[in-house]
Scaffold this motif. Structure first.
Motif, PDB file in Angstrom:
ATOM      1  N   VAL A   1      -3.600   3.804 -15.405  1.00 26.64           N
ATOM      2  CA  VAL A   1      -3.068   5.046 -15.983  1.00 26.64           C
ATOM      3  C   VAL A   1      -2.455   5.901 -14.887  1.00 26.64           C
ATOM      4  O   VAL A   1      -3.037   6.079 -13.812  1.00 26.64           O
ATOM      5  N   SER A   2      -1.269   6.443 -15.161  1.00 30.63           N
ATOM      6  CA  SER A   2      -0.582   7.323 -14.224  1.00 30.63           C
ATOM      7  C   SER A   2      -0.094   8.573 -14.955  1.00 30.63           C
ATOM      8  O   SER A   2       0.483   8.469 -16.039  1.00 30.63           O
ATOM      9  N   ILE A   3      -0.369   9.739 -14.386  1.00 33.38           N
ATOM     10  CA  ILE A   3       0.050  11.022 -14.965  1.00 33.38           C
ATOM     11  C   ILE A   3       0.921  11.733 -13.944  1.00 33.38           C
ATOM     12  O   ILE A   3       0.470  12.047 -12.835  1.00 33.38           O
ATOM     13  N   GLY A   4       2.163  11.986 -14.317  1.00 39.00           N
ATOM     14  CA  GLY A   4       3.060  12.678 -13.407  1.00 39.00           C
ATOM     15  C   GLY A   4       2.666  14.133 -13.226  1.00 39.00           C
ATOM     16  O   GLY A   4       2.274  14.811 -14.175  1.00 39.00           O
ATOM     17  N   LEU A   5       2.737  14.607 -11.989  1.00 40.30           N
ATOM     18  CA  LEU A   5       2.484  16.002 -11.666  1.00 40.30           C
ATOM     19  C   LEU A   5       3.769  16.621 -11.137  1.00 40.30           C
ATOM     20  O   LEU A   5       4.645  15.915 -10.627  1.00 40.30           O
ATOM     21  N   PRO A   6       3.918  17.940 -11.263  1.00 41.85           N
ATOM     22  CA  PRO A   6       5.136  18.582 -10.759  1.00 41.85           C
ATOM     23  C   PRO A   6       5.292  18.380  -9.248  1.00 41.85           C
ATOM     24  O   PRO A   6       4.300  18.301  -8.516  1.00 41.85           O
TER      25      PRO A   6
ATOM     26  N   VAL B   1      -0.153   0.062 -10.386  1.00 43.12           N
ATOM     27  CA  VAL B   1       0.126   1.484 -10.558  1.00 43.12           C
ATOM     28  C   VAL B   1       0.325   2.192  -9.219  1.00 43.12           C
ATOM     29  O   VAL B   1       0.923   3.263  -9.152  1.00 43.12           O
ATOM     30  N   VAL B   2      -0.150   1.583  -8.122  1.00 49.23           N
ATOM     31  CA  VAL B   2       0.043   2.163  -6.793  1.00 49.23           C
ATOM     32  C   VAL B   2       1.343   1.626  -6.213  1.00 49.23           C
ATOM     33  O   VAL B   2       1.434   0.475  -5.814  1.00 49.23           O
ATOM     34  N   ALA B   3       2.371   2.448  -6.182  1.00 47.89           N
ATOM     35  CA  ALA B   3       3.689   2.022  -5.723  1.00 47.89           C
ATOM     36  C   ALA B   3       3.717   1.853  -4.211  1.00 47.89           C
ATOM     37  O   ALA B   3       2.855   2.362  -3.485  1.00 47.89           O
ATOM     38  N   ASN B   4       4.719   1.105  -3.745  1.00 48.06           N
ATOM     39  CA  ASN B   4       4.904   0.934  -2.311  1.00 48.06           C
ATOM     40  C   ASN B   4       5.171   2.276  -1.637  1.00 48.06           C
ATOM     41  O   ASN B   4       5.720   3.192  -2.239  1.00 48.06           O
TER      42      ASN B   4
ATOM     43  N   LEU C   1      -1.011  11.740 -10.525  1.00 45.58           N
ATOM     44  CA  LEU C   1      -2.437  11.528 -10.713  1.00 45.58           C
ATOM     45  C   LEU C   1      -2.603  10.120 -11.250  1.00 45.58           C
ATOM     46  O   LEU C   1      -2.026   9.771 -12.283  1.00 45.58           O
ATOM     47  N   ILE C   2      -3.345   9.269 -10.550  1.00 46.23           N
ATOM     48  CA  ILE C   2      -3.428   7.864 -10.960  1.00 46.23           C
ATOM     49  C   ILE C   2      -4.874   7.372 -10.942  1.00 46.23           C
ATOM     50  O   ILE C   2      -5.691   7.829 -10.137  1.00 46.23           O
ATOM     51  N   ASN C   3      -5.166   6.469 -11.860  1.00 46.22           N
ATOM     52  CA  ASN C   3      -6.417   5.730 -11.828  1.00 46.22           C
ATOM     53  C   ASN C   3      -6.055   4.271 -11.576  1.00 46.22           C
ATOM     54  O   ASN C   3      -5.582   3.580 -12.475  1.00 46.22           O
ATOM     55  N   PRO C   4      -6.251   3.783 -10.364  1.00 46.16           N
ATOM     56  CA  PRO C   4      -5.802   2.425 -10.027  1.00 46.16           C
ATOM     57  C   PRO C   4      -6.584   1.335 -10.744  1.00 46.16           C
ATOM     58  O   PRO C   4      -6.144   0.186 -10.794  1.00 46.16           O
ATOM     59  N   PHE C   5      -7.737   1.686 -11.310  1.00 48.27           N
ATOM     60  CA  PHE C   5      -8.571   0.688 -11.957  1.00 48.27           C
ATOM     61  C   PHE C   5      -8.221   0.482 -13.428  1.00 48.27           C
ATOM     62  O   PHE C   5      -8.563  -0.535 -14.015  1.00 48.27           O
TER      63      PHE C   5
ATOM     64  N   TRP D   1     -10.263   9.195  -9.736  1.00 49.78           N
ATOM     65  CA  TRP D   1      -8.809   9.323  -9.743  1.00 49.78           C
ATOM     66  C   TRP D   1      -8.296   9.596  -8.335  1.00 49.78           C
ATOM     67  O   TRP D   1      -9.004  10.108  -7.484  1.00 49.78           O
ATOM     68  N   PHE D   2      -7.029   9.227  -8.131  1.00 50.94           N
ATOM     69  CA  PHE D   2      -6.308   9.543  -6.905  1.00 50.94           C
ATOM     70  C   PHE D   2      -5.175  10.517  -7.207  1.00 50.94           C
ATOM     71  O   PHE D   2      -4.602  10.513  -8.304  1.00 50.94           O
ATOM     72  N   ILE D   3      -4.834  11.316  -6.222  1.00 47.72           N
ATOM     73  CA  ILE D   3      -3.504  11.925  -6.177  1.00 47.72           C
ATOM     74  C   ILE D   3      -2.685  11.067  -5.226  1.00 47.72           C
ATOM     75  O   ILE D   3      -3.122  10.769  -4.104  1.00 47.72           O
ATOM     76  N   SER D   4      -1.521  10.634  -5.695  1.00 49.60           N
ATOM     77  CA  SER D   4      -0.619   9.886  -4.820  1.00 49.60           C
ATOM     78  C   SER D   4       0.466  10.817  -4.319  1.00 49.60           C
ATOM     79  O   SER D   4       0.954  11.684  -5.054  1.00 49.60           O
TER      80      SER D   4
END
Length: 356
Positions: free
Chosen positions: A113-118, A77-80, A106-110, A91-94
């Motif tokens: 799950v990834s939630i797009g933010l504006p 879920v953590v992109a390059n 907004l992502i939970n790497p464990f 949670w992280f903000i990427s």
């Protein structure tokens, strides 16, 4: 019989015998049946110690404090080319991109799950919040964020398409944002006042006066066990950046008091604090043999080498509040060296892992 054919009751029994958080992650990845069985039952996971996200050229690596191990293969879920900034919520903000193409997620790497933010408006101060200046936290329904070097605090309700400026005469530059029991606490960098927002309405509830400070400091605000805690880093830390001697002080205020009064303390009880460049949170020591009570665990990074071939090393220092001294923690992290992008300053970031 295939692994996916095991009865759910047996699968849950297996999961209940796992004690390490990483074992739970591997358990969930066996197959969809095991993952759904895990999610549909209430399992008491062992209390976790923080992990540390380590930025590098391609994508972050992760250091497990309890295992003393660096994981070189980050979750899918953590992109390059992603910078991640953690929180105590798990949670992280990427932050990805540059110039006029910045995206937040907004992502939970464990859990994957990834939630797009504006994306931030290019004309707003939030647009300039790079990986080393973004302060934030989240509730179940909203994210509050700011650029620590520019005016303005913004919120975004999950599922909405734009960040909204929170208008208040008290907002200057937010140096710290933390969420606790239905409220956001926002520390103002220049005044050290704390603005308190309702977590649902995002309306201002009150403003807590600043403590008296003798000299300019860098401060982090967080809430623990009903107490508002202010961790202050002396400017002396920047004159001696390579020293193991840290210079921390803690102020405490009881939120239940009618008149909130700041008191300097040198004992925070059976707690340890974890701090990086942008945020701080506390962990109950309890029976964790790896942790020291009344201590501060500070994550640092250092870049070396030329402009075309630079590298980054990481370390953790421990500061004892009672004895007022510090030392460098000996751990596997000290042997890890990551390639560093030229001109990019991405700090290491603590997170409390969560499967929710």
């Amino acid at each position: 019989m295939d692994w996916s054919d095991l009865p759910s009751e047996l699968v849950i029994t297996i999961a209940g015998n796992l004690t390490e958080f990483t074992d739970h992650l591997r358990f969930r990845s066996v197959c969809s049946h095991w993952r759904s069985s895990f999610q549909s039952h209430s399992l008491s996971l062992p209390r976790q110690l923080p992990w540390l996200a380590l930025p590098s050229t391609s994508s972050p690596h992760f250091y497990s404090f309890s295992e003393d191990r660096v994981y070189s293969s980050p979750p899918a879920v953590v992109a390059n080319n992603t910078n991640v900034l953690g929180s105590a919520s798990g949670w992280f903000i990427s932050v990805r991109g540059r110039d006029r193409h910045i995206t937040f997620s907004l992502i939970n790497p464990f859990t994957g799950v990834s939630i797009g933010l504006p994306s931030p408006d290019p004309y707003s101060s939030l647009f300039y919040a790079a990986a080393d200046t973004l302060v934030w936290d989240r509730s179940d329904s909203a994210v509050v964020a700011a650029c620590s070097t520019r005016l303005g605090v913004f919120h975004c309700r999950l599922g909405e398409t734009a960040w909204v400026l929170i208008e208040s005469q008290h907002y200057h530059m937010a140096s710290s944002i933390t969420f606790y029991e239905g409220r956001f606490y926002i520390l103002q960098d220049d005044t050290c006042e704390t603005v308190v927002l309702d977590g649902e309405t995002l309306q201002q509830i009150t403003v807590i006066d600043a403590p008296h400070l003798d000299s300019p400091v860098e401060a982090h605000l967080f809430v623990s066990s009903g107490e508002l805690l202010l961790l202050m880093k002396s400017t002396w830390m920047y004159l001696f950046p390579d020293s193991d001697s840290q210079f921390y002080k803690v102020r405490r205020a009881n939120l239940n008091d009618e008149l909130v009064e700041w008191i300097e303390v040198n004992d925070i009880g059976d707690r340890a604090l974890f701090v990086d460049n942008l945020h701080c949170f506390s962990v109950e020591v309890g029976d964790h043999s790896l942790l020291r009570r009344n201590c501060i665990y500070s994550a640092q990074s250092k870049t070396s080498g030329g402009p075309r071939n630079s590298s980054r090393t990481y370390s953790i220092s421990i500061f004892d509040l009672k004895n007022n001294n510090g030392e460098r923690l000996g751990c596997a992290l000290n042997k890890f060296c990551a390639a560093s992008l030229r001109g990019v300053v991405s700090p290491p970031s603590w997170i409390l892992p969560s499967l929710s």
